[in-house]
Design an enzyme around this catalytic site. Sequence first.
Site, PDB file in Angstrom:
ATOM      1  N   SER A   1      71.981  -0.045  47.774  1.00 24.97           N
ATOM      2  CA  SER A   1      72.680   0.395  49.347  1.00 24.97           C
ATOM      3  C   SER A   1      71.543   0.685  50.221  1.00 24.97           C
ATOM      4  CB  SER A   1      73.409   1.432  48.936  1.00 24.97           C
ATOM      5  OG  SER A   1      73.763   2.116  50.361  1.00 24.97           O
TER       6      SER A   1
ATOM      7  N   TYR B   1      74.385  10.254  45.248  1.00 24.51           N
ATOM      8  CA  TYR B   1      74.692   8.654  45.104  1.00 24.51           C
ATOM      9  C   TYR B   1      73.433   8.092  45.971  1.00 24.51           C
ATOM     10  CZ  TYR B   1      76.580   4.183  47.224  1.00 24.51           C
ATOM     11  OH  TYR B   1      76.703   3.102  47.622  1.00 24.51           O
TER      12      TYR B   1
ATOM     13  N   LYS C   1      70.886   5.201  44.300  1.00 25.70           N
ATOM     14  CA  LYS C   1      70.581   3.800  44.619  1.00 25.70           C
ATOM     15  C   LYS C   1      69.130   3.673  44.939  1.00 25.70           C
ATOM     16  CE  LYS C   1      74.673   2.130  44.824  1.00 25.70           C
ATOM     17  NZ  LYS C   1      75.107   0.988  44.205  1.00 25.70           N
TER      18      LYS C   1
END
Length: 255
Positions: free
Chosen positions: A148, A161, A165
């Site tokens: 991401s 998160y 990533k």
Amino acid sequence: MSKTQLFDLDGKIAFVSGASRGIGEAIAKLLAQQGAHVIVSSRKIDGCQHVADAIIADGGKATAIACHIGEMEQIHNAFAQIREQFGRLDILVNNAATNPQFCNVLDTDLSAFQKTVDVNIRGYFFMSIEAGKLMRENGGGSIINVASINGISPGVFQGIYSVTKAAVINMTKVFAKECAPFGIRCNALLPGLTDTKFASALVKNDAILNMALEQIPLKRVAAPSEMAGAVLYLASDASSYTTGVSLNVDGGYLS
Ligand SMILES: NC(=O)c1ccc[n+]([C@@H]2O[C@H](COP(=O)([O-])OP(=O)(O)OC[C@H]3O[C@@H](n4cnc5c(N)ncnc54)[C@H](OP(=O)(O)O)[C@@H]3O)[C@@H](O)[C@H]2O)c1
């Protein structure tokens, strides 16, 4: 003059995690259109079967296999099935990920931390190991990790998160370096904001959406299908000398 065969996937076996909807579904359908037999996977078999049926109805080849990538036993079972049914794997797309908590980093709870790490790091890592062993036996393959833009520039209230990533981007380089001798390439796709269920809290909220669009030079959110072409490039011979890279598909956000 004949058309290029560089993007053909005839005879290839491809596993796409998180393929029952969103970006994974678009990737699975494009790889199948290019000739791959696609193993469509996610936690719930019904959604996978639905996508596999659509691929088959369109003249393609697909098989549905359920696999929760946060559960080690399910990863081992999925690869036991792949070995038995196909005996090889040419392409792995690690796409399924989780983002269970949207909050200031100081409010991160341990269960959300653990779930995010188990799925987004441990899941990608051991899926790549299982796939890498099969690919090594068969002379090579291509692993594509859907990371991401948050792995480079952390998203607001998406702390753990974003950390996972970033780990995926590093993991991509690790596998690229250590698996190159086996003919295995490993690259990452860094999607920008894409219109899926995963991003619905951002895309469906006008205030958040407008703030996000301010930072996207192309001034729009991506469609899931706009991620698939980059994955096809990384999966196919068109990228035969490309390994260890992160490919931003983000409307210019990181530029
Ligand atoms: N959408 C965006 O704006 C955006 C931006 C940057 C990066 N990404 C990345 O793109 C990837 C795909 O996201 P998306 O937006 O397409 O999400 P999505 O539409 O919500 O789809 C997620 C898929 O993953 C599956 N899944 C969820 N948890 C799983 C688990 N533990 N094990 C196996 N499968 C699981 C879901 O099916 P089941 O419920 O059946 O498991 C579904 O097929 C993710 O890696 C995400 O981080 C998305």
